[in-house]
Design a protein around this motif. Structure first.
Motif, PDB file in Angstrom:
ATOM      1  N   LEU A  11      73.083  12.804  14.169  1.00 27.94           N
ATOM      2  CA  LEU A  11      73.882  13.845  14.834  1.00 27.94           C
ATOM      3  C   LEU A  11      74.851  13.265  15.859  1.00 27.94           C
ATOM      4  CD1 LEU A  11      71.317  16.774  15.332  1.00 27.94           C
ATOM      5  CD2 LEU A  11      73.060  16.557  13.564  1.00 27.94           C
ATOM      6  N   ILE A  59      67.248  17.475   8.240  1.00 28.48           N
ATOM      7  CA  ILE A  59      66.752  18.310   9.345  1.00 28.48           C
ATOM      8  C   ILE A  59      65.991  19.506   8.785  1.00 28.48           C
ATOM      9  CG2 ILE A  59      67.366  19.757  11.313  1.00 28.48           C
ATOM     10  CD1 ILE A  59      69.719  17.975  11.839  1.00 28.48           C
ATOM     11  N   SER A  88      71.988  27.942   8.664  1.00 30.88           N
ATOM     12  CA  SER A  88      73.201  27.183   8.959  1.00 30.88           C
ATOM     13  C   SER A  88      73.063  25.724   8.545  1.00 30.88           C
ATOM     14  CB  SER A  88      73.553  27.279  10.443  1.00 30.88           C
ATOM     15  OG  SER A  88      72.689  26.485  11.217  1.00 30.88           O
ATOM     16  N   LEU A  89      71.824  25.267   8.381  1.00 30.85           N
ATOM     17  CA  LEU A  89      71.629  23.865   7.990  1.00 30.85           C
ATOM     18  C   LEU A  89      71.978  23.621   6.529  1.00 30.85           C
ATOM     19  CD1 LEU A  89      68.340  23.158   9.929  1.00 30.85           C
ATOM     20  CD2 LEU A  89      70.403  21.792  10.107  1.00 30.85           C
ATOM     21  N   GLY A 127      67.125  28.257  18.385  1.00 28.19           N
ATOM     22  CA  GLY A 127      66.095  28.172  17.352  1.00 28.19           C
ATOM     23  C   GLY A 127      64.913  27.391  17.876  1.00 28.19           C
ATOM     24  N   LEU A 128      64.244  26.715  16.973  1.00 33.14           N
ATOM     25  CA  LEU A 128      63.090  25.917  17.364  1.00 33.14           C
ATOM     26  C   LEU A 128      63.489  24.871  18.398  1.00 33.14           C
ATOM     27  CD1 LEU A 128      61.581  25.364  13.821  1.00 33.14           C
ATOM     28  CD2 LEU A 128      60.730  26.877  15.610  1.00 33.14           C
ATOM     29  N   GLY A 129      64.747  24.439  18.348  1.00 31.33           N
ATOM     30  CA  GLY A 129      65.222  23.444  19.299  1.00 31.33           C
ATOM     31  C   GLY A 129      65.050  23.909  20.735  1.00 31.33           C
ATOM     32  N   ASN A 130      65.294  25.178  20.983  1.00 27.68           N
ATOM     33  CA  ASN A 130      65.199  25.699  22.342  1.00 27.68           C
ATOM     34  C   ASN A 130      63.763  25.977  22.743  1.00 27.68           C
ATOM     35  OD1 ASN A 130      67.609  26.607  20.810  1.00 27.68           O
ATOM     36  ND2 ASN A 130      68.321  26.974  22.879  1.00 27.68           N
ATOM     37  N   SER A 153      73.480  22.746  17.445  1.00 31.13           N
ATOM     38  CA  SER A 153      73.780  22.661  16.004  1.00 31.13           C
ATOM     39  C   SER A 153      75.031  21.834  15.728  1.00 31.13           C
ATOM     40  CB  SER A 153      73.981  24.048  15.381  1.00 31.13           C
ATOM     41  OG  SER A 153      72.852  24.836  15.539  1.00 31.13           O
ATOM     42  N   SER A 182      68.701  29.743  12.238  1.00 29.26           N
ATOM     43  CA  SER A 182      69.168  28.356  12.382  1.00 29.26           C
ATOM     44  C   SER A 182      69.119  27.644  11.042  1.00 29.26           C
ATOM     45  CB  SER A 182      68.290  27.593  13.380  1.00 29.26           C
ATOM     46  OG  SER A 182      68.351  28.183  14.640  1.00 29.26           O
ATOM     47  N   PHE A 227      71.418  18.557  18.808  1.00 29.07           N
ATOM     48  CA  PHE A 227      70.495  19.342  17.986  1.00 29.07           C
ATOM     49  C   PHE A 227      70.495  20.809  18.404  1.00 29.07           C
ATOM     50  CE2 PHE A 227      66.429  21.103  16.749  1.00 29.07           C
ATOM     51  CZ  PHE A 227      66.219  20.582  15.492  1.00 29.07           C
ATOM     52  N   THR A 228      70.365  21.036  19.697  1.00 30.04           N
ATOM     53  CA  THR A 228      70.200  22.419  20.150  1.00 30.04           C
ATOM     54  C   THR A 228      71.476  23.229  19.949  1.00 30.04           C
ATOM     55  OG1 THR A 228      69.329  23.801  21.923  1.00 30.04           O
ATOM     56  CG2 THR A 228      70.810  22.031  22.594  1.00 30.04           C
ATOM     57  N   TYR A 246      62.315  20.963   9.737  1.00 30.03           N
ATOM     58  CA  TYR A 246      62.483  22.213  10.489  1.00 30.03           C
ATOM     59  C   TYR A 246      61.653  23.322   9.842  1.00 30.03           C
ATOM     60  CZ  TYR A 246      65.323  25.175  13.571  1.00 30.03           C
ATOM     61  OH  TYR A 246      65.758  26.005  14.571  1.00 30.03           O
ATOM     62  N   SER A 249      72.526  30.268  15.031  1.00 31.02           N
ATOM     63  CA  SER A 249      72.336  28.893  14.574  1.00 31.02           C
ATOM     64  C   SER A 249      71.848  27.995  15.709  1.00 31.02           C
ATOM     65  CB  SER A 249      73.658  28.348  14.028  1.00 31.02           C
ATOM     66  OG  SER A 249      73.579  26.955  13.866  1.00 31.02           O
ATOM     67  N   ALA A 250      72.450  28.165  16.877  1.00 28.67           N
ATOM     68  CA  ALA A 250      72.117  27.273  17.997  1.00 28.67           C
ATOM     69  C   ALA A 250      70.719  27.551  18.544  1.00 28.67           C
ATOM     70  CB  ALA A 250      73.168  27.422  19.095  1.00 28.67           C
ATOM     71  N   MET A 285      76.855  17.983  12.344  1.00 33.17           N
ATOM     72  CA  MET A 285      76.630  17.898  10.900  1.00 33.17           C
ATOM     73  C   MET A 285      77.409  18.919  10.088  1.00 33.17           C
ATOM     74  SD  MET A 285      74.303  20.639  10.106  1.00 33.17           S
ATOM     75  CE  MET A 285      74.321  20.220   8.426  1.00 33.17           C
TER      76      MET A 285
HETATM   77  N1  TRP Z   1      70.221  24.325  16.779  1.00 32.52           N
HETATM   78  C1  TRP Z   1      69.052  24.713  16.035  1.00 32.52           C
HETATM   79  C2  TRP Z   1      67.885  24.759  16.999  1.00 32.52           C
HETATM   80  O1  TRP Z   1      68.039  24.493  18.152  1.00 32.52           O
HETATM   81  C3  TRP Z   1      68.787  23.807  14.864  1.00 32.52           C
HETATM   82  C4  TRP Z   1      69.970  23.624  13.998  1.00 32.52           C
HETATM   83  C5  TRP Z   1      70.564  24.553  13.210  1.00 32.52           C
HETATM   84  C6  TRP Z   1      70.739  22.462  13.887  1.00 32.52           C
HETATM   85  N2  TRP Z   1      71.663  24.028  12.620  1.00 32.52           N
HETATM   86  C7  TRP Z   1      71.801  22.764  13.016  1.00 32.52           C
HETATM   87  C8  TRP Z   1      70.618  21.216  14.452  1.00 32.52           C
HETATM   88  C9  TRP Z   1      72.749  21.797  12.731  1.00 32.52           C
HETATM   89  C10 TRP Z   1      71.584  20.261  14.150  1.00 32.52           C
HETATM   90  C11 TRP Z   1      72.639  20.548  13.313  1.00 32.52           C
HETATM   91  O2  TRP Z   1      66.805  25.075  16.599  1.00 32.52           O
END
Ligand code: TRP
Length: 470
Positions: free
Chosen positions: A412, A108, A345-346, A28-31, A251, A342, A248-249, A112, A25-26, A254
């Motif tokens: 967030l 999100i 998990s949203l 993902g595109l965020g990284n 997760s 990821s 965000f990164t 996403y 989950s953590a 939320m």
């Molecule tokens: N963390 C994920 C990323 O870095 C994105 C993501 C998944 C997310 N679940 C989340 C961000 C919940 C915020 C809340 O790509």
């Protein structure tokens, strides 16, 4: 409450699987997509320092809080908050925290999925050999062509959303678990290969300096020249972006990690799991930065070029390296998987709620939630073409930018702040201490201090600063 309770949705088969799912989950595109481009836009090293401080002082304690709330409630975040409100005799308004998270998750996921669609499109471009020998100009043209076509962006967005719904529909063990076990390790291996490429073929010294030598003035001084006079002032906006990205990164904020925590075996250590997740996530982001910036500088590209950054840099590397055809394809495949693990998990919090309260089966619940996010995502698709003009913008931002800003930088941190306050102030010491299973020692006390005083205040200060109140 006894430790033996489980969730009606099932449980991860082991502590290790919980960690894998949370890392899925953590990371993902965020990284890989967002961290490099916002670092590029915010001047580099100093931004990275602020981001790392946010991860340590805010991300770690709040992640522990979120997992502990989830595991204690053992339900979807909405019902978990309801149950804990009753258990702790808290004010009923706390129940809204679960709803806030569900709404944030929809928003999100809607954009996403659009960006994940770009990654999906790039699997096929890389596979077709379109990058072989391509220079920076050719690669930018390719990216521009994708953005200019609402039809193809919509198609990729649709495919990605269907993939997400399909996994969520299958449930905790069958769907979520299987997807993460193999793919996450493979992504790390490929990131390391890319860093080696950047080391030998890119301008590694400049890239690393950009990432790791902080120049605070460059990041926080905003200078304007008016009538020939240059004036500079401090701007807290990069602080807010770094804070928002820390949530965000990881997760956080939320209910995604909360719902995953509700499927966690009762005896596993929350602190140890949190550290593993946070380290893995941070390493993934820094590796992505180390792979990308040397290529940016070696090719005379602009670090601040925005959301297209990785799509305009990495293809150059793949196009030039031996085996790039294979590695490039593989990289985008893994990026899609990272985004996939990821995305699930949203929407899991909303799906779990529909199953619990509306008596829906997982399949229709996943369909309903995914379809809603899909519709919202159309606004993001159009933000890059038909709706990119000024008449479609608000505060100078497109729909895509607005949703991104609203969720990452406002919703967030707000959700995270409330989670910290709930775990630190509303829950009794006895509940949080017993749920963390770490005894009442230095570890527990440090956590409680951070979650009560440090994290909430930092979030509030950064926030007030960014909106110009302090
Ligand atoms: N963390 C994920 C990323 O870095 C994105 C993501 C998944 C997310 N679940 C989340 C961000 C919940 C915020 C809340 O790509």
């Amino acid at each position: 409450m006894p430790d033996t309770r489980g969730s009606i949705h099932g449980q991860w088969s082991s502590r290790f699987v919980f960690i894998l799912a949370a890392v899925g989950s953590a990371v993902g595109l965020g990284n890989i997509w967002k961290f490099p481009y916002i670092t590029g836009e915010n001047g580099g090293g100093a931004f990275v320092v602020v981001y790392l401080v946010c991860i340590a002082l805010i991300g770690v304690p709040i992640m522990m809080a979120e997992i502990l709330i989830g595991r204690r409630g053992r339900r979807s975040p909405i019902n978990t908050m309801r149950a804990l409100v009753a258990e702790e005799k808290a004010h009923p308004a706390w129940r809204w925290l679960g709803w806030l998270g569900v709404v944030t998750g929809f928003l999100i996921l809607s954009y996403y999925s659009v960006v994940a669609g770009w990654a999906l499109a790039y699997v096929f471009r890389a596979g077709a050999g379109l990058f072989t020998g391509a220079d920076a100009g050719a690669v930018s043209t390719l990216f521009g062509a994708l953005l200019d076509s609402p039809e193809s962006m919509l198609a990729w967005h649709t495919i990605f959303m269907v993939m997400t719904m399909a996994v969520v529909a299958r449930g905790v063990r069958g769907g979520l678990e299987r997807a993460v076990t193999l793919l996450m390790p493979a992504l790390f291996v490929l990131l390391v290969i890319l860093v080696f490429y950047a080391l030998y073929e890119g301008d590694f010294a400049r890239g690393a300096a950009f990432l790791f030598s902080p120049d605070f003035d460059k990041v926080f001084q905003h200078c304007e020249v008016e009538a020939g006079v240059k004036s500079c002032r401090f701007s807290g906006e990069p602080l807010l972006i770094a804070l928002g990205h820390a949530f965000f990164t990881l997760s956080l904020g939320m209910g995604a990690i909360m719902v995953y925590g509700s499927y966690m075996p009762g005896n596993a250590s929350i602190a140890r799991a949190t550290l593993t997740i946070v380290v893995a996530d941070t390493v993934a982001a820094l590796l992505a930065g180390l792979a990308i910036f040397p290529i940016v500088f070696a090719n005379g590209l602009e670090p601040a070029s925005g959301p297209g950054l990785i799509f305009q840099t990495l293809p150059i590397a793949f196009g030039a390296m031996t085996g790039g055809h294979l590695f490039g394809t593989l990289f985008f495949v893994l990026l899609v998987f990272a985004a996939w693990t990821s995305a699930i998990s949203l929407i899991e919090p909303a799906v779990a709620w529909l199953v619990e309260n509306r008596g829906m089966a997982r399949v229709p619940a996943a369909l309903a939630v995914g379809a809603t996010a899909w519709v919202l995502g159309i606004g993001s698709v159009l933000s890059f073409n038909l709706w990119s003009g000024e008449s479609f913008q608000l505060f100078g931002k497109t729909w895509f930018d607005l949703i991104d800003y609203l969720t990452a930088n406002i919703l967030l941190p707000l959700g995270g702040l409330l989670i910290a306050l709930f775990a630190g102030w509303v829950m009794s010491r006895a509940s949080s201490c017993s749920e963390l299973r770490m005894g009442d020692g230095v570890g527990y006390r440090t956590w409680r201090f951070l979650v009560r005083y440090v994290s909430p205040w930092l979030v509030v200060i950064v926030f007030l600063n960014a909106i110009g109140l302090i």
